[in-house]
Write a protein that holds these residues in place. Structure first.
Motif, PDB file in Angstrom:
ATOM      1  N   ALA A 273     -53.532 -24.376  80.688  1.00 38.49           N
ATOM      2  CA  ALA A 273     -52.600 -25.137  79.843  1.00 38.49           C
ATOM      3  C   ALA A 273     -52.979 -26.605  79.747  1.00 38.49           C
ATOM      4  O   ALA A 273     -52.121 -27.477  79.666  1.00 38.49           O
ATOM      5  N   GLY A 274     -54.290 -26.873  79.776  1.00 38.27           N
ATOM      6  CA  GLY A 274     -54.752 -28.226  79.476  1.00 38.27           C
ATOM      7  C   GLY A 274     -54.607 -28.495  77.989  1.00 38.27           C
ATOM      8  O   GLY A 274     -53.998 -27.707  77.255  1.00 38.27           O
ATOM      9  N   PHE A 275     -55.169 -29.586  77.516  1.00 39.51           N
ATOM     10  CA  PHE A 275     -54.973 -29.947  76.113  1.00 39.51           C
ATOM     11  C   PHE A 275     -55.544 -28.891  75.171  1.00 39.51           C
ATOM     12  O   PHE A 275     -54.914 -28.545  74.161  1.00 39.51           O
TER      13      PHE A 275
ATOM     14  N   ALA B 197     -51.593 -24.818  88.041  1.00 39.06           N
ATOM     15  CA  ALA B 197     -50.858 -25.961  88.594  1.00 39.06           C
ATOM     16  C   ALA B 197     -49.354 -25.759  88.419  1.00 39.06           C
ATOM     17  O   ALA B 197     -48.913 -25.080  87.490  1.00 39.06           O
ATOM     18  N   PRO B 198     -48.542 -26.358  89.287  1.00 37.52           N
ATOM     19  CA  PRO B 198     -47.089 -26.264  89.134  1.00 37.52           C
ATOM     20  C   PRO B 198     -46.596 -26.887  87.834  1.00 37.52           C
ATOM     21  O   PRO B 198     -45.638 -26.399  87.226  1.00 37.52           O
ATOM     22  N   VAL B 199     -47.255 -27.975  87.406  1.00 32.59           N
ATOM     23  CA  VAL B 199     -46.890 -28.655  86.164  1.00 32.59           C
ATOM     24  C   VAL B 199     -48.152 -28.851  85.336  1.00 32.59           C
ATOM     25  O   VAL B 199     -49.093 -29.521  85.782  1.00 32.59           O
ATOM     26  N   PRO B 200     -48.216 -28.282  84.131  1.00 34.59           N
ATOM     27  CA  PRO B 200     -49.403 -28.463  83.295  1.00 34.59           C
ATOM     28  C   PRO B 200     -49.707 -29.929  83.036  1.00 34.59           C
ATOM     29  O   PRO B 200     -48.790 -30.737  82.794  1.00 34.59           O
TER      30      PRO B 200
ATOM     31  N   VAL C 212     -42.535 -32.754  80.098  1.00 37.05           N
ATOM     32  CA  VAL C 212     -42.090 -32.958  78.718  1.00 37.05           C
ATOM     33  C   VAL C 212     -42.997 -32.198  77.755  1.00 37.05           C
ATOM     34  O   VAL C 212     -42.529 -31.497  76.846  1.00 37.05           O
ATOM     35  N   LEU C 213     -44.308 -32.327  77.947  1.00 34.68           N
ATOM     36  CA  LEU C 213     -45.243 -31.671  77.041  1.00 34.68           C
ATOM     37  C   LEU C 213     -45.153 -30.151  77.150  1.00 34.68           C
ATOM     38  O   LEU C 213     -45.186 -29.441  76.145  1.00 34.68           O
ATOM     39  N   SER C 214     -45.026 -29.639  78.378  1.00 36.63           N
ATOM     40  CA  SER C 214     -44.935 -28.188  78.535  1.00 36.63           C
ATOM     41  C   SER C 214     -43.593 -27.656  78.038  1.00 36.63           C
ATOM     42  O   SER C 214     -43.499 -26.496  77.622  1.00 36.63           O
ATOM     43  N   GLY C 215     -42.562 -28.508  78.031  1.00 38.65           N
ATOM     44  CA  GLY C 215     -41.264 -28.080  77.513  1.00 38.65           C
ATOM     45  C   GLY C 215     -41.320 -27.701  76.046  1.00 38.65           C
ATOM     46  O   GLY C 215     -40.546 -26.852  75.587  1.00 38.65           O
TER      47      GLY C 215
ATOM     48  N   SER D 111     -53.956 -35.591  70.719  1.00 38.40           N
ATOM     49  CA  SER D 111     -53.722 -34.153  70.687  1.00 38.40           C
ATOM     50  C   SER D 111     -52.533 -33.888  69.777  1.00 38.40           C
ATOM     51  O   SER D 111     -51.588 -34.678  69.737  1.00 38.40           O
ATOM     52  N   ASP D 112     -52.609 -32.778  69.046  1.00 42.95           N
ATOM     53  CA  ASP D 112     -51.501 -32.345  68.196  1.00 42.95           C
ATOM     54  C   ASP D 112     -50.996 -31.008  68.710  1.00 42.95           C
ATOM     55  O   ASP D 112     -51.760 -30.035  68.797  1.00 42.95           O
ATOM     56  N   GLN D 113     -49.712 -30.963  69.062  1.00 43.68           N
ATOM     57  CA  GLN D 113     -49.086 -29.731  69.543  1.00 43.68           C
ATOM     58  C   GLN D 113     -47.703 -29.615  68.913  1.00 43.68           C
ATOM     59  O   GLN D 113     -46.860 -30.489  69.111  1.00 43.68           O
ATOM     60  N   TYR D 114     -47.493 -28.540  68.143  1.00 45.33           N
ATOM     61  CA  TYR D 114     -46.228 -28.367  67.419  1.00 45.33           C
ATOM     62  C   TYR D 114     -45.994 -29.614  66.563  1.00 45.33           C
ATOM     63  O   TYR D 114     -46.864 -30.005  65.798  1.00 45.33           O
TER      64      TYR D 114
END
Length: 403
Positions: free
Chosen positions: A150-152, A174-177, A189-192, A318-321
Motif C-alpha cells: 500500500a505504498g504510493f 505495516a500497521p499504517v500504510p 488519513v491517506l489510507s482512510g 500522487s493522485d488517489q481518488y
C-alpha cells in the motif's frame, strides 16, 4: 568544457537519460551521444502508467517524452531494446547483451529500477508501459484484484481499479500504510480514503507467495483473486555493474556531484548520491528528480572545473481518488510532524516535517500549489524549525506525530 569527451554514452533511455542527452546538446556538446535503452519504446513518461494509462484515460501515444522529430534533432546514436550487461572501466566500454561493446569517454548511468517480486507465478507488476497495458486489459467491474503493498504505487493502482468497478483487496505489512514516509497520522488519513471507497484494506499482514488462485498470507490464509498486483518496492538496476570497481549499495554510490568514478556519473532512480542540502546520502524514485539529476550529471561531466553539487529539494506527487498529494523535501527519518494549515479530518491540509532542529519536508493534500510552495523555499533555505513553523505568523500549529 572538457575537450577529451569525444564519445558520451548514456545507459538508460527514460526521463533521466533523455534529460542528460538533451542537456549535453544544449550545453554545446557536438560529439557522439549514444543512448541505450533496454525497452523497445522511445523514451516515455512513467507516472501516468498507474493513473491515466491504467484508467484508460490516455492511450500509449500520449506518453512520449519527445516527438520523433525532437529526438532526431538531438542526433543520437539511439539503441533501443539493448540491455547493458557489464562495464569495463579500464577499457571504457559497456557490454551489451547483443552486439559489440560500446566505447565511451564519458558515461552516465541512468538504468533505473525494477519491481521487487514475490514467490509464485502470474502476478502483475507495474513499471513499464507493457506492464500497465497488461493489467489494464484485465480491469473492470466485478474483477477481484489483490494489490500487495500500500505504498504510493499500490495505492494509486488500487484507487484506479476501484474506480473501474473492481473488487479490491489491499494488503500491507505495516500497521499504517506509508507511515515510514509520511508519518502515522498522515498515513491513516491517506489510507482512510481507501476504506470509504470500498477497498478491503488489511494491514499488518504479509504475503508469502502468489498462487494460481490469488495469494497466500504468512499465516497460511488464502485470499482468492482473479488478478494480483505486486507493488512491494523496487531494486536498483546495478547487477550489470558488479565487478566493475564502482561502489554499489542500494544503487550506484556517487558523491555530491553525482560522480561515481572519473567521468562516470549517475542519475535518476539508480543513483545514490550525497545531497549536501540534507547532509545525507539518498536515492530518490521520483520523476522530477530524474530529470533534474540527468541535467546536473550532464553539466558536471562536461564542465569538471565548474561542477556544482546536486542539492535539490525533492518533489513528488500522487493522485488517489479525489486527493491530490504533493510533497517537498526529505520526509524519511523525521522526528516530528505538525499541521500548519487545514484539517486532517477533511483531507485538506498542509503538514510540515522536522528532522533535528530543521524543517526538512512539507506535504499537502487537497490544497492548491501555492499553499505548499513557500515551504519548499523554506526547506531550500535550511530554515530552523522554530522559525519556519513554531513562529510562523498566524499559524496555530498542531503536532500530530513524533518519530
Amino acid at each position: 568544457m572538457s575537450g577529451d569527451l569525444r564519445r558520451i554514452l548514456v545507459v538508460g533511455a527514460s526521463a533521466a537519460g533523455l534529460a542528460a542527452a538533451e542537456t549535453l546538446r544544449r550545453e554545446g556538446y557536438d560529439g557522439t551521444i549514444t543512448l541505450v535503452g533496454d525497452e523497445p519504446h522511445a523514451p516515455y513518461d512513467r507516472p501516468p502508467l498507474s493513473k491515466q494509462i491504467l484508467a484508460a484515460q490516455w492511450e500509449p501515444e500520449r506518453l512520449g517524452l519527445r516527438t520523433a522529430g525532437d529526438l532526431g534533432a538531438l542526433d543520437l546514436d539511439l539503441r533501443l531494446g539493448a540491455t547493458a550487461t557489464g562495464l569495463d572501466l579500464a577499457a571504457r566500454t559497456v557490454l551489451l547483451a547483443d552486439g559489440p561493446p560500446v566505447p565511451y569517454d564519458g558515461l552516465i548511468v541512468a538504468t533505473g529500477v525494477r519491481p521487487r517480486r514475490l514467490p509464485g507465478e502470474g502476478a502483475h507488476v507495474l513499471r513499464t508501459l507493457d506492464d500497465a497495458l497488461a493489467l489494464r486489459e484485465r480491469l473492470g467491474p466485478g474483477l477481484r484484484l489483490v494489490v500487495v503493498g500500500a505504498g504510493f504505487l499500490g495505492a494509486e493502482a488500487a484507487a484506479v481499479a476501484r474506480g473501474l468497478g473492481a473488487e479490491v483487496t489491499l494488503l500491507e505489512p505495516a500497521p499504517v500504510p506509508l507511515a515510514h514516509a509520511v508519518g502515522e497520522e498522515v498515513g491513516r488519513v491517506l489510507s482512510g480514503a481507501h476504506l470509504v471507497s470500498g477497498v478491503d484494506l488489511r494491514t499488518g499482514v504479509t504475503v508469502s507467495e502468489v498462487t494460481d488462485d490469488g495469494v497466500r498470507l504468512g499465516d497460511g490464509e488464502l485470499i482468492d483473486a482473479d488478478e494480483v498486483l505486486v507493488a512491494v518496492g523496487s531494486l536498483p538496476n546495478t547487477e550489470w555493474l558488479e565487478g566493475s570497481g564502482l561502489t554499489l549499495g542500494d544503487g550506484l554510490v556517487c558523491d555530491e556531484y553525482c560522480e561515481a568514478a572519473r567521468n562516470v556519473y549517475a542519475a535518476g532512480d539508480v543513483a545514490r548520491w550525497y545531497n549536501p542540502l540534507f547532509g545525507t546520502s539518498m536515492r530518490i524514485e521520483h520523476r522530477t528528480n530524474a530529470a533534474e539529476q540527468g541535467m546536473a550529471a550532464a553539466r558536471n561531466l562536461l564542465n569538471p572545473e565548474a561542477r556544482k553539487p546536486f542539492a535539490p529539494v525533492p518533489y513528488f506527487w500522487s493522485d488517489q481518488y479525489d486527493m491530490k498529494i504533493q510533497a517537498f523535501g526529505y520526509l524519511r527519518g523525521h522526528d516530528e510532524v505538525a499541521v500548519v494549515e487545514g484539517d486532517l479530518d477533511e483531507r485538506r491540509f498542509v503538514v510540515a516535517y522536522r528532522t533535528g532542529d530543521r524543517l526538512t519536508g512539507a506535504l499537502a493534500v487537497g490544497m492548491p500549489p501555492k499553499a505548499i510552495r513557500p515551504w519548499r523555499q523554506a526547506i531550500a533555505a535550511r530554515a530552523p524549525w522554530s522559525e519556519a513553523v513554531r513562529s510562523s505568523t498566524g499559524a496555530e500549529n498542531k503536532e500530530v506525530d513524533r518519530g
